[in-house]
Write an enzyme that holds these catalytic residues in place. Structure first.
Site, PDB file in Angstrom:
ATOM      1  N   THR A  12       0.831  -1.206   0.000  1.00 18.74           N
ATOM      2  CA  THR A  12       0.000   0.000   0.000  1.00 18.74           C
ATOM      3  C   THR A  12       0.856   1.242   0.000  1.00 18.74           C
ATOM      4  O   THR A  12       0.401   2.321   0.332  1.00 18.74           O
ATOM      5  CB  THR A  12      -0.908   0.020   1.242  1.00 18.74           C
ATOM      6  OG1 THR A  12      -0.060  -0.089   2.396  1.00 18.74           O
ATOM      7  CG2 THR A  12      -1.894  -1.117   1.237  1.00 18.74           C
ATOM      8  N   SER A 243       6.276   7.477   9.458  1.00 16.77           N
ATOM      9  CA  SER A 243       5.003   7.121   8.868  1.00 16.77           C
ATOM     10  C   SER A 243       5.189   6.885   7.376  1.00 16.77           C
ATOM     11  O   SER A 243       5.982   7.568   6.726  1.00 16.77           O
ATOM     12  CB  SER A 243       3.977   8.218   9.150  1.00 16.77           C
ATOM     13  OG  SER A 243       3.575   8.830   7.951  1.00 16.77           O
ATOM     14  N   LYS A 244       4.441   5.893   6.882  1.00 17.24           N
ATOM     15  CA  LYS A 244       4.532   5.542   5.472  1.00 17.24           C
ATOM     16  C   LYS A 244       4.227   6.751   4.616  1.00 17.24           C
ATOM     17  O   LYS A 244       4.816   6.963   3.582  1.00 17.24           O
ATOM     18  CB  LYS A 244       3.499   4.447   5.164  1.00 17.24           C
ATOM     19  CG  LYS A 244       4.121   3.126   4.780  1.00 17.24           C
ATOM     20  CD  LYS A 244       3.036   2.186   4.282  1.00 17.24           C
ATOM     21  CE  LYS A 244       3.558   0.768   4.242  1.00 17.24           C
ATOM     22  NZ  LYS A 244       2.578  -0.211   3.833  1.00 17.24           N
ATOM     23  N   ARG A 245       3.266   7.544   5.088  1.00 17.30           N
ATOM     24  CA  ARG A 245       2.845   8.682   4.285  1.00 17.30           C
ATOM     25  C   ARG A 245       3.781   9.879   4.426  1.00 17.30           C
ATOM     26  O   ARG A 245       4.333  10.374   3.467  1.00 17.30           O
ATOM     27  CB  ARG A 245       1.417   9.093   4.645  1.00 17.30           C
ATOM     28  CG  ARG A 245       0.414   8.345   3.779  1.00 17.30           C
ATOM     29  CD  ARG A 245      -0.948   8.356   4.399  1.00 17.30           C
ATOM     30  NE  ARG A 245      -1.230   7.028   4.940  1.00 17.30           N
ATOM     31  CZ  ARG A 245      -2.438   6.534   5.059  1.00 17.30           C
ATOM     32  NH1 ARG A 245      -3.470   7.238   4.717  1.00 17.30           N
ATOM     33  NH2 ARG A 245      -2.622   5.330   5.536  1.00 17.30           N
ATOM     34  N   ALA A 248       7.661   9.159   3.728  1.00 18.73           N
ATOM     35  CA  ALA A 248       7.730   8.138   2.681  1.00 18.73           C
ATOM     36  C   ALA A 248       9.045   8.205   1.915  1.00 18.73           C
ATOM     37  O   ALA A 248       9.165   8.888   0.917  1.00 18.73           O
ATOM     38  CB  ALA A 248       6.568   8.314   1.717  1.00 18.73           C
TER      39      ALA A 248
END
Ligand code: GLU
Length: 462
Positions: A12, A243-245, A248
């Protein structure tokens, strides 16, 4: 018991360094015990999973060199198996159909919240001996819920966090399958880890809340519960969970930044784990030393300077020919051709003690292949008319040098400095500025030797 571990990313987003650290620890643990490491792609979230992200995961794993013994397995290809297991849980009385409507659930949630309690399903459809279930509504397609045991608790000995006990009453009757029959996340993970005979589930501690929910399902399936090890989170340099977001940074971006994969793995190994004061070690040593009991329980912090320092150590120790193979790509990106210039491996050998990244090395290698124009500041400081005059004299002396190598050039420069009655930098810096275009270079005799007489003379009189 044959050790089997896995890395189970959801496709994702990018494969970021938190994921790679998890993969590295799982991989090393399997290797250490002569076991197997499995790659599983958890792609059941159809809205958020993308093929690009699957590709990013595969590229990232390949780039860092973490090889897997089995897989990649894709959860979307295992739907039939999940459905079979759900049917089995229904048949054995560990799961049941729930016909609660969305509105009813919403009302239950609102009510719990108004009482300041956690929202929880009221278990209206949970079968119990002597209980009469409501009449099945015709307009609702049911979900399948897990019949979580009541009373008692789930206990596990986390290999990092120690003993953890969660009361069954804190666990809801988890939905195993949605109305359209698709299985839910926690359930698929259990079936997979069971089928893939995973002995040690090593994952980020953002999953620690899922673990009791998963253990009760193992128990209902009469499956051996694996050991769990929850790794502490990695925080960014502001001390906030990566955080992945927000943070990133795909692992392959480190490639673009000129970080060596070996250095990145070494750096990541030290995030939350240590072996005395050792900072630089090989993967073989890491495998030998790694033990879950040495993983720290508290979060670690991403430290860019330390990563760069680690990378510099790896560059220093690297074989120049291998560095050259990588630096060539960066030079090509800058439009620099190495043809006709000195062997890139020799240039890398000369620069490798001075660079933190391969990008930096390519930047510094550039003047070996094309003359750079010095900045105005450098020119004002080191290329005054007096300097230019002196450089002409030096060029004459250099033209008649018997042997063009670093030792002879060193001796020539020394002699020239003496003869001119100046200090070393008054000759060295103008030569650098004129020949290289920058003044931050390795020792001038070595640079001139590599560049070759013809090119040096050409640049000196230009
Ligand atoms: N798919 C999960 C994730 O990417 C990992 C699940 C697990 O390791 O159990 O966070």
């Amino acid at each position: 018991m044959k050790v089997r571990t896995r890395f189970a990313p959801s496709p994702t987003g990018l494969l970021h360094i938190g994921g790679v650290r998890t993969a590295l620890f799982s991989w090393a643990f399997a290797k250490k015990h002569g076991g197997q490491f499995v790659l599983r792609i958890e792609d059941t979230d159809l809205e958020r999973s993308t093929p690009e992200s699957v590709a990013a995961i595969m590229d990232g794993m390949h780039w860092v060199g973490l090889d897997y013994d089995e897989g990649p397995f894709y959860q979307m290809q295992r739907m039939d198996r999940y459905k079979t297991v759900i049917q089995h849980l229904l048949d054995s009385g560990h799961a049941y159909y729930c016909y609660c409507s969305k509105e009813e659930l919403e009302a239950q949630r609102a009510e719990a919240e108004s009482r300041g309690e956690k929202p929880r399903y009221n278990r209206a459809w949970r079968p119990e001996t002597g209980k009469t279930l409501p009449a099945i509504p015709s307009d609702i397609t049911p979900v399948v819920r897990f019949k979580t045991p009541m009373g008692g608790s789930v206990v596990w000995y986390d290999q990092v966090k120690g003993r953890i006990e969660i009361s069954h009453d804190e666990l809801d009757d988890l939905i195993l399958a949605r109305p359209d029959g698709t299985p839910t996340y926690n359930f698929c993970v259990v079936v997979d880890d069971w089928d893939m005979q995973i002995t040690h589930v090593i994952r980020g501690d953002d999953h620690v809340n899922n673990t009791p929910r998963q253990i009760v399902i193992y128990q209902a399936l009469d499956a051996t519960v694996p050991l769990f090890a929850h790794l502490p989170m990695i925080h960014n340099d502001q001390g906030v969970k990566l955080s992945k977001r927000r943070d990133a940074v795909s692992v392959v971006d480190y490639d673009k930044q000129g970080i060596l994969p070996e250095a990145l793995l070494n750096y990541l190994a030290r995030l939350g784990w240590g072996h005395g004061d050792d900072e630089i070690f090989s993967l073989t040593q890491f495998i030998e030393w790694f033990d879950l009991k040495d993983v720290s329980g508290s979060p670690s912090r991403m430290d860019r300077d330390k990563l760069l320092w680690t990378n510099a150590q790896y560059i220093k120790a690297a074989d120049p020919a291998q560095l050259a193979a990588r630096v060539a790509g960066f030079l090509a990106d800058k439009g620099v051709s190495t043809e006709g210039g000195p062997a890139l491996a020799d240039v890398c050998a000369l620069l490798k003690d001075r660079c933190q990244t391969l990008v930096e090395m390519a930047d510094q290698a550039e003047y070996f292949y094309r003359a750079l124009t010095p900045t105005q500041e450098i020119a004002d400081k080191h290329l005054t008319p007096t300097d230019e005059e002196r450089l002409k004299l030096f060029a004459e002396a250099a033209a008649s040098l018997a042997t063009w190598d670093a030792a002879s050039l060193g001796a020539l420069i020394k002699e020239f400095v003496k003869q001119q009655g100046v200090k070393m930098p008054q000759v060295g810096m103008p030569i650098r500025a004129k020949v290289c275009g920058i003044t931050n270079t390795p020792s001038v005799d070595a640079v001139l030797a590599l560049l070759g007489r013809e090119e040096v003379l050409r640049r000196l009189v230009a």
